[in-house]
Design an enzyme around this catalytic site. Structure first.
Site, PDB file in Angstrom:
ATOM      1  CG  ASP A 148      -8.731  20.460 -27.625  1.00 47.05           C
ATOM      2  OD1 ASP A 148      -9.535  19.673 -27.094  1.00 47.05           O
ATOM      3  OD2 ASP A 148      -7.773  20.119 -28.313  1.00 47.05           O
ATOM      4  N   PRO A 181      13.511  24.225 -15.787  1.00 42.34           N
ATOM      5  CG  PRO A 181      13.665  23.406 -13.608  1.00 42.34           C
ATOM      6  CD  PRO A 181      14.288  23.301 -14.949  1.00 42.34           C
ATOM      7  NE  ARG A 200      -4.471  18.124 -28.404  1.00 45.15           N
ATOM      8  CZ  ARG A 200      -5.477  17.266 -28.525  1.00 45.15           C
ATOM      9  NH1 ARG A 200      -5.259  15.978 -28.518  1.00 45.15           N
ATOM     10  NH2 ARG A 200      -6.701  17.690 -28.616  1.00 45.15           N
ATOM     11  CD  GLU A 249      22.129  18.158  -8.610  1.00 45.01           C
ATOM     12  OE1 GLU A 249      21.485  19.160  -8.245  1.00 45.01           O
ATOM     13  OE2 GLU A 249      21.820  16.990  -8.295  1.00 45.01           O
TER      14      GLU A 249
HETATM   15  N1  4HQ Z   1      13.733  19.763 -15.070  1.00 48.70           N
HETATM   16  N2  4HQ Z   1      10.148  22.029 -17.112  1.00 48.70           N
HETATM   17  C1  4HQ Z   1      15.684  18.875 -16.363  1.00 48.70           C
HETATM   18  C2  4HQ Z   1      12.447  20.255 -14.909  1.00 48.70           C
HETATM   19  C3  4HQ Z   1      11.712  20.900 -16.029  1.00 48.70           C
HETATM   20  C4  4HQ Z   1      10.486  21.591 -15.891  1.00 48.70           C
HETATM   21  C5  4HQ Z   1      14.439  19.436 -13.841  1.00 48.70           C
HETATM   22  C6  4HQ Z   1      14.452  19.732 -16.327  1.00 48.70           C
HETATM   23  C7  4HQ Z   1      15.714  18.658 -13.996  1.00 48.70           C
HETATM   24  C8  4HQ Z   1      17.720  18.219 -15.242  1.00 48.70           C
HETATM   25  N3  4HQ Z   1      12.046  20.978 -17.307  1.00 48.70           N
HETATM   26  N4  4HQ Z   1      16.488  19.025 -15.175  1.00 48.70           N
HETATM   27  N5  4HQ Z   1       9.783  21.797 -14.785  1.00 48.70           N
HETATM   28  O1  4HQ Z   1      11.917  20.170 -13.827  1.00 48.70           O
HETATM   29  O2  4HQ Z   1      11.103  21.659 -17.958  1.00 48.70           O
END
Ligand code: 4HQ
Length: 243
Positions: free
Chosen positions: A170, A90, A155, A117
């Site tokens: 698209d 994230p 794609r 985590e």
């Molecule tokens: N993760 N976009 C991996 C995500 C996530 C997201 C949370 C990634 C937990 C361990 N990854 N960790 N949104 O939520 O890419």
């Protein structure tokens, strides 16, 4: 052929997501070379442990760096040096259609999926060349983001989607939302398909669809209009529709 390696503790999750539909066909047709690696295969202890307690304390577990480093060495040896090593997180840059286009044009990339985590920071510092997020929500792992990235990039590889005009039509190829789609029956639940679509007037149908896409984008995602590829007629239509 686009080459992708995925590192995960849940390889079956990735394999299941890649087995069906357009991407599944691309793999069997030899247009897409995806290898999924089980991170536990790169541990050296009896119980194949991939996580450990966080230094400094706190809740949850952190993924150990060593299996990622060992796996990357094996990937480099077996599959060659990748053009990109992508950590799903994230905290990454937001993945977009432009990002999908960029990745689809690479020869080879690696996706690193974390759980718990997160992953020891040294994996990010030493192995990852970039970090991508699929959106502002918290998932339990990087596997679903990895599948989203593979699907969107695959794609755009020539031949993967049978009909090129389908990719061109698209949403986002033009930077706009899609127009509404209808199929038979012409009346359903008392709701009629727009007359023009039954008319056989192809120029009028094209115009209706273009305007419907513009209207929908203006109503739901006006932010997209700033960067959309619009011609003079479309800009004029938008100006008129605002007043
Ligand atoms: N993760 N976009 C991996 C995500 C996530 C997201 C949370 C990634 C937990 C361990 N990854 N960790 N949104 O939520 O890419």
């Amino acid at each position: 052929m686009l080459k992708i390696d995925v590192l995960t503790i849940f390889p079956r999750m990735i394999e299941a997501g890649l087995a069906e539909g357009v991407v599944g066909r691309a793999r069997t047709a030899g247009l897409l070379d995806v290898v999924v690696h089980n991170l536990r295969d790169f541990t050296t202890d009896k119980h194949h442990v991939v996580d450990d307690v966080p230094f400094g304390g706190g809740p949850g577990m952190v993924m150990k760096p060593e299996p990622f480093f060992a796996a990357l060495s094996a990937i480099r040896a077996q599959r060659g040096a990748p053009d990109a090593v992508i950590l799903l997180s994230p905290a990454g840059e937001r993945f977009s259609q432009d990002g999908a286009r960029r990745l689809s044009a690479l020869g080879h990339f690696v996706l690193l999926c974390g759980r718990y985590e997160g992953i020891d920071e040294r994996v990010r510092e030493v192995l990852a060349t970039e970090e991508l997020s699929i959106g502002d929500y918290v998932l339990s792992g990087g596997e679903i983001p990895a599948l989203a990235v593979i699907d969107a990039a695959a794609r755009l590889v020539p031949g993967v989607v049978g009909d090129d005009s389908s990719v061109e039509a698209d949403s986002f190829t033009r930077g706009l939302l899609d127009y509404p789609h209808y199929t038979r029956p012409a009346e359903f639940e008392g709701r009629q398909v727009p007359e023009v679509l039954l008319s056989g007037h192809h120029a009028e149908i094209r115009r209706w669809r273009r305007e419907a896409a513009l209207q929908r984008t203006q109503q739901r995602r006006p932010d997209l209009l700033a960067t959309a590829a619009l011609d003079a007629h479309e800009r004029e239509w938008l100006k008129r529709s605002k007043s």
